[in-house]
Design a protein around this motif. Structure first.
Motif, PDB file in Angstrom:
ATOM      1  N   PHE A 167     -13.411   4.595  12.594  1.00 13.14           N
ATOM      2  CA  PHE A 167     -12.335   4.702  12.659  1.00 13.14           C
ATOM      3  C   PHE A 167     -12.203   4.629  14.355  1.00 13.14           C
ATOM      4  N   ILE A 168     -11.190   4.379  14.912  1.00 14.15           N
ATOM      5  CA  ILE A 168     -10.736   4.137  16.357  1.00 14.15           C
ATOM      6  C   ILE A 168      -9.635   5.288  16.132  1.00 14.15           C
ATOM      7  N   LEU A 169      -9.694   6.010  17.501  1.00 11.95           N
ATOM      8  CA  LEU A 169      -9.124   6.961  17.821  1.00 11.95           C
ATOM      9  C   LEU A 169      -8.199   6.966  19.026  1.00 11.95           C
ATOM     10  N   ASN A 215      -8.112   0.721  10.767  1.00 13.65           N
ATOM     11  CA  ASN A 215      -8.566   1.609  11.049  1.00 13.65           C
ATOM     12  C   ASN A 215      -8.818   2.705  12.338  1.00 13.65           C
ATOM     13  N   GLU A 216      -7.388   1.985  12.685  1.00 11.81           N
ATOM     14  CA  GLU A 216      -6.703   3.172  14.001  1.00 11.81           C
ATOM     15  C   GLU A 216      -6.025   3.942  13.780  1.00 11.81           C
ATOM     16  N   VAL A 217      -6.260   5.485  14.237  1.00 13.55           N
ATOM     17  CA  VAL A 217      -5.768   6.879  14.478  1.00 13.55           C
ATOM     18  C   VAL A 217      -5.249   6.974  15.072  1.00 13.55           C
ATOM     19  N   ASP A 218      -4.119   6.435  15.242  1.00 10.86           N
ATOM     20  CA  ASP A 218      -2.607   7.010  16.220  1.00 10.86           C
ATOM     21  C   ASP A 218      -2.668   8.742  16.458  1.00 10.86           C
ATOM     22  N   ASP A 236      -6.817  13.924  11.370  1.00  9.84           N
ATOM     23  CA  ASP A 236      -6.022  15.056  10.547  1.00  9.84           C
ATOM     24  C   ASP A 236      -5.326  14.371   9.772  1.00  9.84           C
ATOM     25  N   ILE A 237      -4.974  15.375   8.488  1.00  7.48           N
ATOM     26  CA  ILE A 237      -4.058  14.359   7.191  1.00  7.48           C
ATOM     27  C   ILE A 237      -3.386  13.943   7.766  1.00  7.48           C
ATOM     28  N   PRO A 238      -1.487  14.354   8.037  1.00 14.32           N
ATOM     29  CA  PRO A 238      -0.810  13.075   8.149  1.00 14.32           C
ATOM     30  C   PRO A 238      -0.504  11.630   8.865  1.00 14.32           C
ATOM     31  N   VAL A 239      -1.472  11.730  10.003  1.00 14.38           N
ATOM     32  CA  VAL A 239      -2.204  10.157  10.907  1.00 14.38           C
ATOM     33  C   VAL A 239      -3.789   9.815   9.349  1.00 14.38           C
ATOM     34  N   MET A 240      -4.309  10.245   9.112  1.00 19.75           N
ATOM     35  CA  MET A 240      -5.112   9.600   7.937  1.00 19.75           C
ATOM     36  C   MET A 240      -4.164   9.036   6.811  1.00 19.75           C
ATOM     37  N   LEU A 241      -3.367  10.209   6.298  1.00 20.98           N
ATOM     38  CA  LEU A 241      -2.558   9.464   5.266  1.00 20.98           C
ATOM     39  C   LEU A 241      -2.078   8.145   5.058  1.00 20.98           C
ATOM     40  N   LYS A 242      -1.591   7.571   6.377  1.00 25.87           N
ATOM     41  CA  LYS A 242      -0.917   6.495   7.137  1.00 25.87           C
ATOM     42  C   LYS A 242      -1.502   4.908   6.855  1.00 25.87           C
TER      43      LYS A 242
END
Length: 308
Positions: free
Chosen positions: A10-12, A170-173, A178-184
């Motif tokens: 993933f990309i943070l 795979n871009e984590v905003d 964390d859970i909320p951003v991963m579920l998106k």
């Protein structure tokens, strides 16, 4: 943990709306992180080096300091790494590890604050039986219990999140996983899992908070029975630091996980405060109004050569 995902990393993307501020954020967050580590290490040294502080209250405070050292270390090193111009990529396993240890340490602190409230309740409401009730064996069981149940909760939340397929973006905003951003990012309907996660986090937080409130309601009732104004002041002063730490712990949980409409920028700001600022403040909160800790800290700083 088995997952048929096509995504291997993933990309943070970092904190929303902070583009072109990498240098300033790096200096600021590095300062917070260093102060957090130094402050909590000093508290540990002060308690370990003073036999007067070898009591249940300071035993639990030691464990809180250990949690406050590791809690910001879950996300801060990686955040500082990419803020300094390096890669923002994080592996699938690294992302899962971040989420697990973040919730493991967070839940452990939540349970630990509940245990510390119970310790104050026994000390003030049952002072003659305090040493019997809060024996070494009981303290060890309570300390291990906070970690055990924190691990159970973190394992449940991590499994819940990473059982989903991640096959597309795979871009984590966000600045960590964390859970909320991963579920998106999941390639499946997450509405049911969001509700389960909401109930799980809410139930743990609410249960601990109600137990803390129960302990302190009994404490307040007992303190008000003390006839001496000085006695009441001393009793309340021993609890004020813990109450402040409880508020700093629970406010971010409510703002991030229990709001019906999330706000990425607000969530990130609160998370930074929760990850870096609160662990940095806890040593100050527990030492500024505590003569024993301040005295032991002075001795430690003198031995280290920082004080004459």
């Amino acid at each position: 943990m088995i997952n048929s995902s096509e995504v291997s990393e993933f990309i943070l993307l970092g904190i929303p709306q902070t583009e072109d501020l990498e240098t300033e954020l790096f200096v600021l967050f590095l300062s917070f992180y260093i102060f957090t580590l130094v402050g909590n290490l000093l508290i540990l040294l002060a308690i370990v080096s003073s036999s007067q502080l070898h009591t249940p209250m300071y035993f639990f405070l030691c464990k809180l300091s250990v949690c406050d050292i590791f809690f910001p270390s879950v996300s801060s090193p990686k955040m500082l790494f990419y803020l300094s111009g390096h890669s923002r990529a994080i592996s699938y396993a690294g992302c899962a590890s971040q989420l697990f240890f973040y919730h493991f340490l967070g839940c452990t602190e939540c349970f630990l604050c509940t245990v510390m409230a119970y310790d104050r309740f026994v000390a003030i409401c049952h002072p003659l039986r305090y040493k019997v009730i809060m024996s070494h064996r009981v303290c060890a069981i309570l300390a291990m219990g906070t970690s055990f149940f924190g691990c159970v909760q973190a394992t449940f939340l991590t499994t819940l999140t990473f059982q989903l397929p991640y096959c597309g973006p795979n871009e984590v905003d966000y600045f960590f996983c964390d859970i909320p951003v991963m579920l998106k990012l999941a390639c499946a309907d997450t509405s049911a899992l969001e509700m389960v996660g909401f109930i799980s986090v809410g139930l743990i937080s609410l249960s601990c908070f109600l137990l803390i409130c129960t302990s302190y309601s009994r404490i307040v009732y007992s303190v008000l029975q003390i006839r001496s104004a000085e006695g009441r002041r001393r009793a309340f002063s021993t609890c004020s630091a813990h109450l402040t730490a409880v508020l700093l712990l629970y406010m971010p949980v409510v703002l991030i996980y229990l709001r019906p409409t999330p706000s990425p920028w607000l969530d990130a700001t609160v998370q930074v405060l929760n990850n870096l600022v609160t662990p940095m403040l806890n040593p100050l909160i527990y030492s500024l109004r505590n003569k024993e800790v301040k005295s032991s800290l002075r001795k430690v700083l003198h031995q280290l050569g920082f004080l004459p």
